[in-house]
Design a protein around this motif. Structure first.
Motif, PDB file in Angstrom:
ATOM      1  N   UNK A   1       0.859  -1.191   0.000  1.00  0.00           N
ATOM      2  CA  UNK A   1       0.000   0.000   0.000  1.00  0.00           C
ATOM      3  C   UNK A   1       0.895   1.240   0.000  1.00  0.00           C
ATOM      4  N   UNK A   2       0.670   2.136  -0.946  1.00  0.00           N
ATOM      5  CA  UNK A   2       1.445   3.377  -1.073  1.00  0.00           C
ATOM      6  C   UNK A   2       0.539   4.555  -0.741  1.00  0.00           C
ATOM      7  N   UNK A   3       0.923   5.312   0.298  1.00  0.00           N
ATOM      8  CA  UNK A   3       0.141   6.466   0.735  1.00  0.00           C
ATOM      9  C   UNK A   3       0.993   7.720   0.628  1.00  0.00           C
ATOM     10  N   UNK A   4       0.525   8.692  -0.172  1.00  0.00           N
ATOM     11  CA  UNK A   4       1.204   9.985  -0.263  1.00  0.00           C
ATOM     12  C   UNK A   4       0.680  10.865   0.862  1.00  0.00           C
ATOM     13  N   UNK A   5       1.587  11.384   1.656  1.00  0.00           N
ATOM     14  CA  UNK A   5       1.203  12.230   2.779  1.00  0.00           C
ATOM     15  C   UNK A   5       0.997  13.661   2.308  1.00  0.00           C
ATOM     16  N   UNK A   6       0.242  14.418   3.081  1.00  0.00           N
ATOM     17  CA  UNK A   6      -0.062  15.802   2.733  1.00  0.00           C
ATOM     18  C   UNK A   6       1.231  16.604   2.611  1.00  0.00           C
ATOM     19  N   UNK A   7       1.325  17.380   1.539  1.00  0.00           N
ATOM     20  CA  UNK A   7       2.524  18.171   1.296  1.00  0.00           C
ATOM     21  C   UNK A   7       2.586  19.350   2.259  1.00  0.00           C
ATOM     22  N   UNK A   8       3.779  19.553   2.815  1.00  0.00           N
ATOM     23  CA  UNK A   8       3.977  20.673   3.728  1.00  0.00           C
ATOM     24  C   UNK A   8       4.065  21.967   2.925  1.00  0.00           C
ATOM     25  N   UNK A   9       3.516  23.077   3.451  1.00  0.00           N
ATOM     26  CA  UNK A   9       3.575  24.349   2.727  1.00  0.00           C
ATOM     27  C   UNK A   9       5.020  24.799   2.510  1.00  0.00           C
ATOM     28  N   UNK A  10       5.296  25.367   1.359  1.00  0.00           N
ATOM     29  CA  UNK A  10       6.589  25.930   0.987  1.00  0.00           C
ATOM     30  C   UNK A  10       7.698  24.875   0.939  1.00  0.00           C
ATOM     31  N   UNK A  11       7.345  23.633   0.775  1.00  0.00           N
ATOM     32  CA  UNK A  11       8.338  22.566   0.700  1.00  0.00           C
ATOM     33  C   UNK A  11       8.423  22.045  -0.728  1.00  0.00           C
ATOM     34  N   UNK A  12       9.624  21.740  -1.160  1.00  0.00           N
ATOM     35  CA  UNK A  12       9.790  21.161  -2.498  1.00  0.00           C
ATOM     36  C   UNK A  12       9.804  19.637  -2.432  1.00  0.00           C
ATOM     37  N   UNK A  13       9.789  19.081  -1.224  1.00  0.00           N
ATOM     38  CA  UNK A  13       9.817  17.636  -1.063  1.00  0.00           C
ATOM     39  C   UNK A  13       8.465  17.108  -0.604  1.00  0.00           C
ATOM     40  N   UNK A  14       8.220  15.866  -0.916  1.00  0.00           N
ATOM     41  CA  UNK A  14       6.973  15.216  -0.515  1.00  0.00           C
ATOM     42  C   UNK A  14       7.312  13.909   0.186  1.00  0.00           C
ATOM     43  N   UNK A  15       6.583  13.587   1.233  1.00  0.00           N
ATOM     44  CA  UNK A  15       6.773  12.342   1.963  1.00  0.00           C
ATOM     45  C   UNK A  15       5.664  11.368   1.603  1.00  0.00           C
ATOM     46  N   UNK A  16       6.018  10.083   1.632  1.00  0.00           N
ATOM     47  CA  UNK A  16       5.053   9.021   1.373  1.00  0.00           C
ATOM     48  C   UNK A  16       5.373   7.863   2.310  1.00  0.00           C
ATOM     49  N   UNK A  17       4.418   6.952   2.428  1.00  0.00           N
ATOM     50  CA  UNK A  17       4.609   5.790   3.289  1.00  0.00           C
ATOM     51  C   UNK A  17       4.261   4.535   2.484  1.00  0.00           C
ATOM     52  N   UNK A  18       5.173   3.574   2.508  1.00  0.00           N
ATOM     53  CA  UNK A  18       4.944   2.288   1.874  1.00  0.00           C
ATOM     54  C   UNK A  18       4.679   1.270   2.982  1.00  0.00           C
ATOM     55  N   UNK A  19       3.466   0.723   3.016  1.00  0.00           N
ATOM     56  CA  UNK A  19       3.091  -0.274   4.019  1.00  0.00           C
ATOM     57  C   UNK A  19       3.100  -1.644   3.369  1.00  0.00           C
ATOM     58  N   UNK A  20       3.639  -2.627   4.100  1.00  0.00           N
ATOM     59  CA  UNK A  20       3.798  -3.971   3.560  1.00  0.00           C
ATOM     60  C   UNK A  20       3.253  -4.957   4.590  1.00  0.00           C
ATOM     61  N   UNK A  21       2.307  -5.800   4.190  1.00  0.00           N
ATOM     62  CA  UNK A  21       1.707  -6.781   5.093  1.00  0.00           C
ATOM     63  C   UNK A  21       1.981  -8.187   4.568  1.00  0.00           C
ATOM     64  N   UNK A  22       2.281  -9.103   5.472  1.00  0.00           N
ATOM     65  CA  UNK A  22       2.535 -10.494   5.107  1.00  0.00           C
ATOM     66  C   UNK A  22       1.208 -11.235   5.013  1.00  0.00           C
ATOM     67  N   UNK A  23       0.814 -11.595   3.810  1.00  0.00           N
ATOM     68  CA  UNK A  23      -0.424 -12.354   3.586  1.00  0.00           C
ATOM     69  C   UNK A  23      -0.121 -13.783   3.163  1.00  0.00           C
ATOM     70  N   UNK A  24       1.126 -14.213   3.335  1.00  0.00           N
ATOM     71  CA  UNK A  24       1.535 -15.565   2.974  1.00  0.00           C
ATOM     72  C   UNK A  24       1.052 -16.591   3.979  1.00  0.00           C
ATOM     73  N   UNK A  25       1.369 -17.873   3.732  1.00  0.00           N
ATOM     74  CA  UNK A  25       0.902 -18.945   4.599  1.00  0.00           C
ATOM     75  C   UNK A  25       1.594 -19.009   5.964  1.00  0.00           C
ATOM     76  N   UNK A  26       2.738 -18.363   6.110  1.00  0.00           N
ATOM     77  CA  UNK A  26       3.465 -18.405   7.375  1.00  0.00           C
ATOM     78  C   UNK A  26       4.411 -17.236   7.498  1.00  0.00           C
ATOM     79  N   UNK A  27       5.250 -17.225   8.546  1.00  0.00           N
ATOM     80  CA  UNK A  27       6.202 -16.122   8.713  1.00  0.00           C
ATOM     81  C   UNK A  27       7.276 -16.152   7.631  1.00  0.00           C
TER      82      UNK A  27
END
Length: 178
Positions: free
Chosen positions: A46-72
């Motif tokens: 899951x890729x979530x773009x976070x709200x851009x900070x005012x007067x910033x040229x950079x943007x932050x995002x969060x990559x979430x990863x969940x294990x949906x496999x059969x085991x650890x």
């Protein structure tokens, strides 16, 4: 005399338990040797773009990863992450820091932070290297099986990434506690 021996025994027992837990704790080489590496196919991304900070040229995002496999499985390193337009220009993620192996239980989730140069008033989206609403991700040590994912904003709506440099910076993955 008896009090000292009880105190010494209790201290020695506490130390032994603490060291024992440290040897087989999450992310340790001993636990990771028991499980196979995570594969792109067994993970939900899951890729979530976070709200851009005012007067910033950079943007932050969060990559979430969940294990949906059969085991650890063991998540060892930085995931592969790229944003590109067809066979044209591409912007790849580069890890910043030192990742530890994470013993990811079934249903467990981890997250990593992304940061990239975004468009501003001077650099409109058409002036950036890549502008797309999808990214291609893959598990570490499984780069051949890339999976496209859609970028979403914090409200869950589909959104566009406008990456104005060829590098996206990525922090080491961290496990999310339940």
């Amino acid at each position: 005399m008896r009090r000292r021996s009880l105190a010494a025994t209790a201290a020695a027992l506490t130390l032994a338990i603490t060291l024992g837990l440290g040897l087989v704790g999450c992310g340790s080489p001993r636990m990771s040797a028991l499980h196979s590496n995570c594969t792109t196919k067994s993970l939900r991304w899951k890729l979530t773009l976070l709200k851009k900070k005012p007067h910033s040229t950079h943007r932050d995002a969060r990559l979430s990863i969940a294990n949906k496999g059969p085991g650890p499985c063991v998540f060892h390193g930085f995931p592969a992450f790229a944003v590109h337009v067809g066979k044209g220009p591409e912007s790849d993620a580069k890890g910043h820091g030192r990742p530890m192996p994470i013993d990811l239980r079934r249903g467990g989730t981890l997250t990593t932070a992304l940061r990239y140069k975004d468009s501003d008033r001077v650099t409109q989206p058409h002036g950036c290297i890549v502008s797309n609403d999808t990214a291609v991700v893959a598990a570490p040590r499984d780069p051949r099986d890339g999976r496209p994912i859609t970028a979403r904003d914090e409200a869950g709506r589909r959104t566009q990434m406008s990456v104005c440099e060829d590098t996206i910076w990525m922090s080491p993955p961290k496990e999310i506690a339940d």
